[in-house]
Design a protein around this motif. Structure first.
Motif, PDB file in Angstrom:
ATOM      1  N   GLY A  20      50.173 -24.661  28.511  1.00  0.00           N
ATOM      2  CA  GLY A  20      48.890 -23.972  28.408  1.00  0.00           C
ATOM      3  C   GLY A  20      48.810 -23.097  27.176  1.00  0.00           C
ATOM      4  O   GLY A  20      47.769 -23.029  26.511  1.00  0.00           O
ATOM      5  N   ILE A  21      49.919 -22.436  26.838  1.00  0.00           N
ATOM      6  CA  ILE A  21      49.946 -21.589  25.648  1.00  0.00           C
ATOM      7  C   ILE A  21      49.770 -22.434  24.393  1.00  0.00           C
ATOM      8  O   ILE A  21      48.983 -22.104  23.505  1.00  0.00           O
ATOM      9  N   VAL A  22      50.511 -23.536  24.319  1.00  0.00           N
ATOM     10  CA  VAL A  22      50.441 -24.410  23.150  1.00  0.00           C
ATOM     11  C   VAL A  22      49.058 -25.027  23.019  1.00  0.00           C
ATOM     12  O   VAL A  22      48.467 -25.056  21.938  1.00  0.00           O
ATOM     13  N   ASP A  23      48.500 -25.521  24.119  1.00  0.00           N
ATOM     14  CA  ASP A  23      47.183 -26.153  24.082  1.00  0.00           C
ATOM     15  C   ASP A  23      46.086 -25.161  23.730  1.00  0.00           C
ATOM     16  O   ASP A  23      45.073 -25.527  23.127  1.00  0.00           O
ATOM     17  N   GLY A  24      46.285 -23.896  24.088  1.00  0.00           N
ATOM     18  CA  GLY A  24      45.274 -22.890  23.800  1.00  0.00           C
ATOM     19  C   GLY A  24      45.313 -22.366  22.382  1.00  0.00           C
ATOM     20  O   GLY A  24      44.396 -21.667  21.952  1.00  0.00           O
TER      21      GLY A  24
ATOM     22  N   GLY B  19      48.561 -23.171   8.536  1.00  0.00           N
ATOM     23  CA  GLY B  19      48.713 -24.620   8.613  1.00  0.00           C
ATOM     24  C   GLY B  19      49.895 -25.164   7.854  1.00  0.00           C
ATOM     25  O   GLY B  19      50.137 -26.374   7.877  1.00  0.00           O
ATOM     26  N   ALA B  20      50.647 -24.293   7.166  1.00  0.00           N
ATOM     27  CA  ALA B  20      51.822 -24.762   6.418  1.00  0.00           C
ATOM     28  C   ALA B  20      52.908 -25.174   7.405  1.00  0.00           C
ATOM     29  O   ALA B  20      53.447 -24.355   8.136  1.00  0.00           O
ATOM     30  N   SER B  21      53.224 -26.444   7.430  1.00  0.00           N
ATOM     31  CA  SER B  21      54.207 -26.971   8.378  1.00  0.00           C
ATOM     32  C   SER B  21      55.576 -27.012   7.723  1.00  0.00           C
ATOM     33  O   SER B  21      55.836 -27.828   6.844  1.00  0.00           O
ATOM     34  N   THR B  22      56.464 -26.145   8.156  1.00  0.00           N
ATOM     35  CA  THR B  22      57.798 -26.127   7.574  1.00  0.00           C
ATOM     36  C   THR B  22      58.575 -27.390   7.914  1.00  0.00           C
ATOM     37  O   THR B  22      59.390 -27.855   7.119  1.00  0.00           O
ATOM     38  N   SER B  23      58.322 -27.967   9.085  1.00  0.00           N
ATOM     39  CA  SER B  23      59.040 -29.186   9.459  1.00  0.00           C
ATOM     40  C   SER B  23      58.607 -30.375   8.613  1.00  0.00           C
ATOM     41  O   SER B  23      59.428 -31.225   8.248  1.00  0.00           O
ATOM     42  N   GLU B  24      57.307 -30.458   8.293  1.00  0.00           N
ATOM     43  CA  GLU B  24      56.853 -31.532   7.410  1.00  0.00           C
ATOM     44  C   GLU B  24      57.432 -31.347   6.011  1.00  0.00           C
ATOM     45  O   GLU B  24      57.731 -32.324   5.321  1.00  0.00           O
ATOM     46  N   PHE B  25      57.592 -30.096   5.595  1.00  0.00           N
ATOM     47  CA  PHE B  25      58.260 -29.805   4.322  1.00  0.00           C
ATOM     48  C   PHE B  25      59.677 -30.378   4.331  1.00  0.00           C
ATOM     49  O   PHE B  25      60.100 -31.035   3.373  1.00  0.00           O
TER      50      PHE B  25
ATOM     51  N   PHE C 122      67.173 -27.059  29.740  1.00  0.00           N
ATOM     52  CA  PHE C 122      65.754 -26.712  29.636  1.00  0.00           C
ATOM     53  C   PHE C 122      64.904 -27.958  29.889  1.00  0.00           C
ATOM     54  O   PHE C 122      65.371 -29.078  29.737  1.00  0.00           O
ATOM     55  N   ASP C 123      63.642 -27.739  30.240  1.00  0.00           N
ATOM     56  CA  ASP C 123      62.706 -28.849  30.383  1.00  0.00           C
ATOM     57  C   ASP C 123      62.073 -29.145  29.029  1.00  0.00           C
ATOM     58  O   ASP C 123      61.508 -28.232  28.405  1.00  0.00           O
ATOM     59  N   PRO C 124      62.136 -30.385  28.549  1.00  0.00           N
ATOM     60  CA  PRO C 124      61.474 -30.720  27.288  1.00  0.00           C
ATOM     61  C   PRO C 124      59.972 -30.842  27.484  1.00  0.00           C
ATOM     62  O   PRO C 124      59.507 -31.385  28.489  1.00  0.00           O
ATOM     63  N   LEU C 125      59.201 -30.319  26.535  1.00  0.00           N
ATOM     64  CA  LEU C 125      57.742 -30.415  26.565  1.00  0.00           C
ATOM     65  C   LEU C 125      57.295 -31.043  25.252  1.00  0.00           C
ATOM     66  O   LEU C 125      57.341 -30.403  24.200  1.00  0.00           O
ATOM     67  N   TYR C 126      56.898 -32.309  25.309  1.00  0.00           N
ATOM     68  CA  TYR C 126      56.473 -33.007  24.096  1.00  0.00           C
ATOM     69  C   TYR C 126      55.044 -32.601  23.769  1.00  0.00           C
ATOM     70  O   TYR C 126      54.136 -32.715  24.598  1.00  0.00           O
ATOM     71  N   ILE C 127      54.822 -32.127  22.525  1.00  0.00           N
ATOM     72  CA  ILE C 127      53.490 -31.644  22.152  1.00  0.00           C
ATOM     73  C   ILE C 127      52.833 -32.501  21.076  1.00  0.00           C
ATOM     74  O   ILE C 127      51.740 -32.175  20.616  1.00  0.00           O
ATOM     75  N   GLY C 128      53.471 -33.605  20.660  1.00  0.00           N
ATOM     76  CA  GLY C 128      52.849 -34.488  19.684  1.00  0.00           C
ATOM     77  C   GLY C 128      53.710 -34.709  18.453  1.00  0.00           C
ATOM     78  O   GLY C 128      54.905 -34.406  18.434  1.00  0.00           O
ATOM     79  N   GLU C 129      53.090 -35.273  17.433  1.00  0.00           N
ATOM     80  CA  GLU C 129      53.794 -35.615  16.198  1.00  0.00           C
ATOM     81  C   GLU C 129      54.270 -34.364  15.460  1.00  0.00           C
ATOM     82  O   GLU C 129      53.938 -33.232  15.825  1.00  0.00           O
ATOM     83  N   LEU C 130      55.022 -34.578  14.394  1.00  0.00           N
ATOM     84  CA  LEU C 130      55.706 -33.483  13.710  1.00  0.00           C
ATOM     85  C   LEU C 130      54.744 -32.408  13.233  1.00  0.00           C
ATOM     86  O   LEU C 130      55.068 -31.217  13.273  1.00  0.00           O
ATOM     87  N   ARG C 131      53.554 -32.788  12.791  1.00  0.00           N
ATOM     88  CA  ARG C 131      52.604 -31.804  12.276  1.00  0.00           C
ATOM     89  C   ARG C 131      52.213 -30.785  13.339  1.00  0.00           C
ATOM     90  O   ARG C 131      51.789 -29.664  13.035  1.00  0.00           O
ATOM     91  N   GLU C 132      52.350 -31.164  14.629  1.00  0.00           N
ATOM     92  CA  GLU C 132      52.024 -30.242  15.707  1.00  0.00           C
ATOM     93  C   GLU C 132      53.043 -29.118  15.829  1.00  0.00           C
ATOM     94  O   GLU C 132      52.824 -28.149  16.570  1.00  0.00           O
ATOM     95  N   GLY C 133      54.144 -29.216  15.114  1.00  0.00           N
ATOM     96  CA  GLY C 133      55.147 -28.153  15.136  1.00  0.00           C
ATOM     97  C   GLY C 133      54.624 -26.817  14.654  1.00  0.00           C
ATOM     98  O   GLY C 133      55.223 -25.770  14.930  1.00  0.00           O
ATOM     99  N   VAL C 134      53.482 -26.813  13.941  1.00  0.00           N
ATOM    100  CA  VAL C 134      52.897 -25.536  13.513  1.00  0.00           C
ATOM    101  C   VAL C 134      52.538 -24.675  14.711  1.00  0.00           C
ATOM    102  O   VAL C 134      52.456 -23.449  14.602  1.00  0.00           O
ATOM    103  N   ARG C 135      52.330 -25.314  15.859  1.00  0.00           N
ATOM    104  CA  ARG C 135      51.966 -24.552  17.056  1.00  0.00           C
ATOM    105  C   ARG C 135      53.155 -23.812  17.662  1.00  0.00           C
ATOM    106  O   ARG C 135      53.006 -23.067  18.641  1.00  0.00           O
ATOM    107  N   LEU C 136      54.342 -23.996  17.063  1.00  0.00           N
ATOM    108  CA  LEU C 136      55.552 -23.343  17.552  1.00  0.00           C
ATOM    109  C   LEU C 136      56.100 -22.338  16.549  1.00  0.00           C
ATOM    110  O   LEU C 136      57.095 -21.667  16.817  1.00  0.00           O
ATOM    111  N   GLN C 137      55.475 -22.245  15.397  1.00  0.00           N
ATOM    112  CA  GLN C 137      55.996 -21.420  14.316  1.00  0.00           C
ATOM    113  C   GLN C 137      55.682 -19.936  14.544  1.00  0.00           C
ATOM    114  O   GLN C 137      54.861 -19.590  15.388  1.00  0.00           O
ATOM    115  N   PRO C 138      56.347 -19.052  13.779  1.00  0.00           N
ATOM    116  CA  PRO C 138      56.040 -17.622  13.883  1.00  0.00           C
ATOM    117  C   PRO C 138      54.545 -17.349  13.748  1.00  0.00           C
ATOM    118  O   PRO C 138      53.844 -18.028  12.994  1.00  0.00           O
TER     119      PRO C 138
END
Length: 220
Positions: A200-204, A107-113, A168-184
């Motif tokens: 589907g991958i992000v939502d899952g 849950g550590a969000s580097t972007s929020e950091f 590329f096609d942009p896919l908005y997934i929500g506010e900055l805290r949601e960036g954890v779903r894209l991290q390593p």
């Protein structure tokens, strides 16, 4: 067209800078230290981009892309980035950043950091989940591949326009805290997919083992 500053002249930074130049944007690229060290890189890999310093690039730009190792975050020019959109394309890798217990926690969000360290900028997470080879080779592919974007809606929409410009096609997934779903270590990290599949991958992700830990850490 926008004026783009790419801070970081490594693999990801040079590819994003080249794609931005090809899309018609005015691009400044900077590495660490003397810009003359970046000039040759820019001439060979990013023809049309202007090599300069971090401060000068950020000062001239409308959008700043941070594509440096995360542990070098303090080298980002806070004053020149104030009031601007800062695209966080960085990831935490303990091999290069050193072991950091704060970022290793679920849950550590580097972007929020980064947003906390640069409160006068608007941080948006993008361009971090796709490998640099795919960024280089899949721009304007058919069918188009997607880049996920997380951040405040207005700023994320602006970054989404840049994502589209770069092929590329942009896919908005929500506010900055949601960036954890894209991290390593998330299922989306390394994804090279269309928007439908990536969505589907992000939502899952919350249903995965790590996803449940992240969501619990976020109080979700």
């Amino acid at each position: 067209m926008s004026t783009i500053a790419v801070l970081g002249a490594g693999k990801v930074g040079t590819i994003l800078a080249r794609l931005a130049v090809e899309a018609g944007h005015e691009v400044y690229i900077a590495g660490s230290g003397d810009p003359s060290k970046v000039e040759l890189i820019a001439r060979v890999l990013v023809p049309g981009a202007r090599a300069t310093t971090n401060t000068d690039a950020a000062d001239r730009a409308e959008i700043v892309i941070a594509a440096i190792p995360l542990h070098k975050w303090a080298s980002l020019p806070a004053g020149q980035m104030a009031g601007k959109i800062v695209v966080d394309a960085m990831n935490y890798w303990w091999e290069t950043d050193g072991k950091d217990s704060e970022f290793a926690e679920p849950g550590a969000s580097t972007s929020e950091f980064i947003q906390e360290r640069f409160p006068d900028s608007v941080v948006v997470k993008a361009f971090n989940h796709m490998g640099y080879h795919d960024l280089d080779e899949q721009a304007n592919a058919r069918p188009r591949k997607a880049i996920a974007v997380a951040g405040p809606e207005a700023a994320a929409a602006r970054v989404g326009e840049l994502v589209d410009d770069l092929g590329f096609d942009p896919l908005y997934i929500g506010e900055l805290r949601e960036g954890v779903r894209l991290q390593p270590f998330s299922p989306a990290f390394g994804a090279n997919e269309t928007a439908d599949v990536l969505g589907g991958i992000v939502d899952g992700f919350p249903e995965s083992e790590r996803g449940r830990k992240v969501w619990a850490a976020l109080g979700r």
